[in-house]
Design a protein around this motif. Structure first.
Motif, short mmCIF file in Angstrom:
data_model
loop_
_atom_site.label_atom_id
_atom_site.label_comp_id
_atom_site.label_asym_id
_atom_site.label_seq_id
_atom_site.Cartn_x
_atom_site.Cartn_y
_atom_site.Cartn_z
N GLY A 18 33.72 47.38 34.37
CA GLY A 18 35.08 47.76 34.71
C GLY A 18 35.80 46.67 35.47
O GLY A 18 35.24 46.06 36.39
N PHE A 19 37.05 46.42 35.07
CA PHE A 19 37.91 45.44 35.74
C PHE A 19 39.02 46.21 36.46
O PHE A 19 39.73 47.02 35.84
N PHE A 20 39.15 45.95 37.76
CA PHE A 20 40.11 46.66 38.60
C PHE A 20 41.00 45.66 39.34
O PHE A 20 40.54 44.58 39.71
N LEU A 21 42.24 46.06 39.58
CA LEU A 21 43.06 45.35 40.55
C LEU A 21 42.63 45.79 41.93
O LEU A 21 42.41 46.99 42.17
N ALA A 22 42.51 44.84 42.85
CA ALA A 22 42.07 45.18 44.21
C ALA A 22 43.00 46.21 44.84
O ALA A 22 42.55 47.07 45.61
N ALA A 23 44.29 46.15 44.51
CA ALA A 23 45.26 47.07 45.11
C ALA A 23 45.02 48.52 44.69
O ALA A 23 45.52 49.45 45.34
N VAL A 61 31.15 45.35 37.88
CA VAL A 61 32.55 45.53 38.25
C VAL A 61 33.16 44.18 38.64
O VAL A 61 32.52 43.38 39.33
N ALA A 62 34.37 43.95 38.17
CA ALA A 62 35.17 42.79 38.59
C ALA A 62 36.42 43.31 39.30
O ALA A 62 37.13 44.17 38.76
N ILE A 63 36.67 42.82 40.50
CA ILE A 63 37.86 43.19 41.25
C ILE A 63 38.73 41.94 41.38
O ILE A 63 38.27 40.90 41.87
#
Length: 351
Positions: A18-23, A61-63
């Motif tokens: 999963g790739f997420f924006l830190a915000a 996970v990538a943030i």
């Protein structure tokens, strides 16, 4: 968070997650990790109640966030979500997931796409080093399809060259953290190296195996895994990693001569299950050891020469090409890797 979290699921190299924006995630690490465990469905060997694929390679996970640094575009934090443990670790980076960061950053509006290709400058928060991922952007749009092939992934994809600078000793403080080309633990000769990934290199034959066994056979070899874990726990302090009993590093890599015209054959434990292929930074660390006279890897490796060397590190599903750039005096300069990535879906995940 019951309303869900924006998320993009991507394959990056030979990994997936999963790739997420830190915000979009909590700033408190404990709260964030609790959510990611729920997202993946951990702890559960099947991860049946989450998005994880019941394998360390598919529970990642990538943030990503905009970078405040002058020389980078985005910051990237990698997190390994353990499959059957209540644990999330940022003790290492991941070069495979890095392959998805550039395209994700462009599509999320963090980096403006250029015509043709777009270099995305990435600060890797886990190690404090920089990388450049070059993304195919014809007509100013990210394209994942192409003709490049990487072993361990079916089909083809757009090439994503990754370039790394200053990764030697990124995790351990030195390329050879013990200060030695070889050490001996439990009677086994080994080399401790960190060119982007803390890695312990050992000769497969010393453990009474060939080094060509299947992943499944090695995962079922409890005696072998117990010996590797004993060594791993002892080398933690030697690699400046401290107590590694609850860490995902160092990686344990068994070596044998190459069989498909590559550099060397590998079987890598990450750290308790055998890798289906080999990680990007682990492959770079292996290749570096293979070019360094005096390591346990050097006599097993196919000789190579030149200031730029494309070194194919063999693994259970083929090989991974590591690109090493050497200075004119023979010292190691930079390292690189060719990967591909693919966006699988973008939407909302519910923890």
């Amino acid at each position: 968070m019951s309303e869900g979290i924006p998320c993009t699921w991507m394959r990056g190299g030979t990994s997936k997650g999963g790739f997420f924006l830190a915000a979009d995630l909590p700033t408190d690490p404990a709260e964030r990790d609790a959510i990611l465990l729920r997202v993946m469905g951990s702890p559960d060997s099947r991860q049946i109640d989450g998005m994880g694929g019941a394998d360390p390679l598919t529970s990642k996970v990538a943030i990503v966030s905009p970078s405040s640094r002058d020389n980078t575009d985005v910051d990237y934090m990698f997190l390994q979500v353990f499959v059957d443990e209540v644990r999330v670790s940022g003790a290492q980076g991941c070069g495979n997931m890095l392959a998805g960061v550039g395209g994700f950053a462009i599509e999320q509006g963090l980096v403006a796409a250029q015509q043709g290709v777009t270099p995305v400058r990435v600060y890797m928060q886990n190690t404090g080093n920089n990388a450049v991922a070059t993304i195919s952007t014809p007509n100013g749009q990210v394209v994942y399809s192409g003709d490049s092939v990487i072993d361990g992934v079916p089909g083809t994809g757009a090439p994503i060259p990754l370039a790394f600078h200053g990764i030697a000793g990124a995790n351990c403080g030195a390329l050879l953290p013990s200060g030695n080309l070889q050490d001996t633990i439990d009677g086994y000769a080994l080399t401790l190296i960190d060119n982007g990934m803390p890695t312990v290199l050992l000769r497969a034959e010393d453990f009474g195996i060939t080094g060509y066994e299947t992943r499944e056979a090695l995962d079922a070899n409890d005696e072998l895994k117990a010996k590797l874990e004993s060594i791993r726990l002892q080398v933690g302090p030697l690699m400046n990693l401290g107590d590694v009993s609850n860490k995902s590093v160092p990686k344990m890599c068994l070596l044998a001569p190459a069989v498909n015209n590559g550099l060397v054959m590998t079987r890598t434990f990450i750290p308790h299950r055998c890798h289906a292929t080999i990680g990007v930074f682990c492959a770079i660390s292996v290749a570096t050891a293979c070019t360094t006279d005096g390591t346990v890897a050097y006599p097993l490796a196919t000789p190579s020469e030149g200031e730029q060397r494309v070194l194919h590190v063999e693994h259970p599903l083929g090989s991974t090409p590591a690109v090493l750039e050497f200075n004119s005096d023979g010292t190691l300069g930079s390292a690189g890797m060719l990967r591909t990535a693919r966006k699988l879906f973008s939407g909302t995940v519910f923890p």
